[in-house]
Design a protein around this motif. Structure first.
Motif, mmCIF file in Angstrom:
data_model
loop_
_atom_site.group_PDB
_atom_site.id
_atom_site.type_symbol
_atom_site.label_atom_id
_atom_site.label_comp_id
_atom_site.label_asym_id
_atom_site.label_seq_id
_atom_site.Cartn_x
_atom_site.Cartn_y
_atom_site.Cartn_z
ATOM 1 N N GLY A 34 0.917 -1.228 -0.078
ATOM 2 C CA GLY A 34 -0.176 -0.155 0.053
ATOM 3 C C GLY A 34 0.574 1.163 -0.112
ATOM 4 N N SER A 35 1.912 1.187 0.586
ATOM 5 C CA SER A 35 2.845 2.591 0.595
ATOM 6 C C SER A 35 3.432 3.025 -0.795
ATOM 7 C CB SER A 35 3.916 2.316 1.714
ATOM 8 O OG SER A 35 4.644 0.871 1.339
ATOM 9 N N LEU A 36 2.953 2.095 -1.638
ATOM 10 C CA LEU A 36 3.507 2.618 -3.109
ATOM 11 C C LEU A 36 2.708 3.516 -3.575
ATOM 12 C CD1 LEU A 36 4.696 1.783 -5.967
ATOM 13 C CD2 LEU A 36 2.516 0.584 -6.363
ATOM 14 N N TYR A 37 1.367 4.015 -3.162
ATOM 15 C CA TYR A 37 0.422 5.051 -3.689
ATOM 16 C C TYR A 37 0.944 6.211 -3.382
ATOM 17 C CZ TYR A 37 -1.972 1.143 -5.986
ATOM 18 O OH TYR A 37 -2.123 0.294 -6.825
ATOM 19 N N PRO A 38 1.167 6.597 -2.001
ATOM 20 C CA PRO A 38 1.567 7.850 -1.832
ATOM 21 C C PRO A 38 2.546 8.416 -2.412
ATOM 22 C CG PRO A 38 1.242 6.444 0.414
ATOM 23 C CD PRO A 38 0.981 5.729 -0.570
ATOM 24 N N ALA A 39 3.663 7.445 -2.766
ATOM 25 C CA ALA A 39 4.913 7.813 -3.717
ATOM 26 C C ALA A 39 4.356 7.991 -5.086
ATOM 27 C CB ALA A 39 5.997 6.431 -3.741
ATOM 28 N N LEU A 40 3.545 7.131 -5.762
ATOM 29 C CA LEU A 40 2.979 7.470 -6.948
ATOM 30 C C LEU A 40 2.207 8.692 -7.031
ATOM 31 C CD1 LEU A 40 1.445 4.009 -7.998
ATOM 32 C CD2 LEU A 40 3.419 5.136 -9.194
ATOM 33 N N TYR A 41 1.493 9.298 -5.947
ATOM 34 C CA TYR A 41 0.849 10.420 -6.259
ATOM 35 C C TYR A 41 1.699 11.728 -5.872
ATOM 36 C CZ TYR A 41 -3.974 8.627 -6.478
ATOM 37 O OH TYR A 41 -5.258 8.135 -6.733
ATOM 38 N N ARG A 42 2.626 11.329 -4.998
ATOM 39 C CA ARG A 42 3.687 12.463 -4.857
ATOM 40 C C ARG A 42 4.522 12.749 -6.348
ATOM 41 N NH1 ARG A 42 5.419 11.332 -0.456
ATOM 42 N NH2 ARG A 42 6.884 9.548 -1.082
ATOM 43 N N LEU A 43 4.896 11.663 -7.009
ATOM 44 C CA LEU A 43 5.689 11.870 -8.246
ATOM 45 C C LEU A 43 4.686 12.306 -9.360
ATOM 46 C CD1 LEU A 43 7.535 8.158 -8.374
ATOM 47 C CD2 LEU A 43 8.522 10.593 -8.048
ATOM 48 N N GLU A 44 3.475 12.190 -9.299
ATOM 49 C CA GLU A 44 2.614 12.675 -10.139
ATOM 50 C C GLU A 44 2.242 14.421 -9.792
ATOM 51 O OE1 GLU A 44 -1.413 11.215 -10.407
ATOM 52 O OE2 GLU A 44 -1.723 11.986 -12.223
ATOM 53 N N HIS A 45 2.252 14.493 -8.720
ATOM 54 C CA HIS A 45 2.196 15.705 -8.049
ATOM 55 C C HIS A 45 3.420 16.750 -8.619
ATOM 56 C CE1 HIS A 45 0.847 19.123 -5.664
ATOM 57 N NE2 HIS A 45 1.886 18.972 -4.659
ATOM 58 N N GLN A 46 4.464 16.149 -8.685
ATOM 59 C CA GLN A 46 5.893 16.700 -8.995
ATOM 60 C C GLN A 46 5.936 16.745 -10.296
ATOM 61 O OE1 GLN A 46 8.775 14.405 -6.806
ATOM 62 N NE2 GLN A 46 8.303 15.523 -4.808
ATOM 63 N N GLY A 47 5.095 16.137 -11.145
ATOM 64 C CA GLY A 47 5.322 16.278 -12.567
ATOM 65 C C GLY A 47 6.157 15.254 -13.187
ATOM 66 N N LEU A 48 6.510 14.290 -12.442
ATOM 67 C CA LEU A 48 7.562 13.360 -12.861
ATOM 68 C C LEU A 48 6.854 12.087 -13.482
ATOM 69 C CD1 LEU A 48 9.957 13.019 -9.990
ATOM 70 C CD2 LEU A 48 10.194 14.613 -12.215
ATOM 71 N N ILE A 49 5.652 11.921 -13.274
ATOM 72 C CA ILE A 49 4.852 10.947 -14.214
ATOM 73 C C ILE A 49 3.652 11.249 -14.315
ATOM 74 C CG2 ILE A 49 5.884 8.888 -13.221
ATOM 75 C CD1 ILE A 49 4.010 8.520 -11.023
ATOM 76 N N SER A 50 2.942 11.047 -15.321
ATOM 77 C CA SER A 50 1.419 11.246 -15.393
ATOM 78 C C SER A 50 0.585 10.026 -15.594
ATOM 79 C CB SER A 50 1.450 12.003 -16.685
ATOM 80 O OG SER A 50 1.760 11.017 -17.762
ATOM 81 N N SER A 51 -0.603 10.244 -15.358
ATOM 82 C CA SER A 51 -1.457 8.998 -15.151
ATOM 83 C C SER A 51 -2.664 9.244 -16.194
ATOM 84 C CB SER A 51 -2.008 8.949 -13.878
ATOM 85 O OG SER A 51 -2.738 9.961 -13.533
#
Lengths: 100, 230
Positions: A34-51
């Motif tokens: 489950g701790s993957l998701y905060p990391a994914l949302y943070r990376l998206e928030h920083q513009g490093l990944i898109s979804s």
């Protein structure tokens, strides 16, 4: 960095990211699910990944992540830093008493 | 990272909270179900697979909370809970609330009153030589409100017999229509003053000269004017 690398190999949904990290680490590395998701949302928030939402292999709605241009640059920079650091530490650890 | 981009993302999630909650729920459910399916493929019963998947995933709510924190939405949620809590406590204790609100209101009111007094008397003095000596003459007929209009004769009489003030001057405020050259005609606020106006107030011109006693002649066709930029 691991997430960026996993996503750089092709768009993945959250569960896919975990599987890919598990797979490319030679089944050595397991991330707490489950701790993957905060990391994914943070990376998206920083513009490093898109979804975007798409259909998974088992025909269900899933959110797929892909690397952005900024993410690619970030991954490259982090890889370089990591390699420099790793070779530096390896050099230190390989030092024998005769070399001093 | 680009702070503008990050702010846009923050604002987007801030304004689309229900969507964020929905997406997180769908995404995490999908994760648990996929994990359970993989476990079932390795020969575990459906129930057992679901149980193990949920266990491995951990608490959905705590992961959602961590997502909210990573998007910078947590402080907003906490502020809302704090405000709700404050409101509930105030409702429960109306006497205390009344006293607190009253003392705040009185305090703010008194401060405002004192400040407006100080502001006019000390901070915003008129830009003249002795603003503290400046007074306006008013006259009043019995049963009528104050009025500051005097006839020219009355003014002359008072000026010639003045033993109280260091000077007496007169002004009438009016709008003027100004035009000239290729300028659009426009209306400006101004006034007529007598010859002692600027010298009595001690105002110096930035450029050229101000209206003086020499300009103060009855029936003189060459009208003069002083222009202010303030």
């Amino acid at each position: 960095m691991l997430i960026l690398k996993a996503v750089s190999l092709g768009p993945l949904h959250g569960y896919g990211v975990l599987l890919r990290i598990h797979q490319i680490s030679g089944e050595q590395l397991e991330i707490q699910q489950g701790s993957l998701y905060p990391a994914l949302y943070r990376l998206e928030h920083q513009g490093l990944i898109s979804s975007e939402w798409g259909e998974s292999d088992n025909k269900r709605r899933a959110k797929f992540y892909r690397l952005t241009a900024a993410g690619r640059r970030q991954l490259q920079a982090q890889t370089e830093t990591w390699n420099r650091m790793a070779s530096l530490i390896a050099g230190i650890l390989h030092t024998t008493s005769e070399e001093i | 990272m680009n702070p503008v981009l990050r702010f846009c993302s923050w604002l987007m999630w801030m304004t689309r909270r229900p969507r964020l909650e929905r997406e997180m729920e769908t995404e995490m459910r999908f994760h648990i179900e996929s994990l359970a399916e993989d476990l079932m493929r390795s020969g575990v019963s459906k129930q057992e697979a679901m149980r193990r998947a949920q266990l491995e995933f951990g608490g959905i709510e705590s992961h959602k909370d961590a997502v909210r924190a990573s998007l910078g939405l947590r402080w907003w949620d906490e502020l809302q809970t704090d405000l709700r809590y404050a409101w509930r406590m105030m409702r429960r204790n109306p006497m205390f609330t009344t006293v607190a609100v009253m003392s705040l209101a009185l305090g703010i009111g008194a401060n405002t009153a004192i400040f407006s007094l100080v502001n006019t008397l000390i901070l915003r003095m008129l830009p003249v030589r002795h603003p503290e000596q400046l007074v306006e003459l008013l006259h009043r007929y019995p049963g009528e409100p104050h009025f500051n209009g005097f006839s020219w004769q009355a003014y002359q009489l008072m000026r010639n017999h003045n033993k109280v003030f260091s000077g007496l001057t007169a002004a009438v405020y009016q709008s003027f229509h100004v035009s000239g050259g290729d300028l659009e005609p426009q209306t400006v606020n101004g006034g007529y003053v007598d010859g002692s106006f600027f010298s009595d107030l001690g105002i110096k011109p930035a450029l050229g000269q101000l209206i003086g006693q020499d300009d103060d002649r009855m029936g003189d066709p060459s009208a003069v004017a002083a222009v202010s930029w303030s």
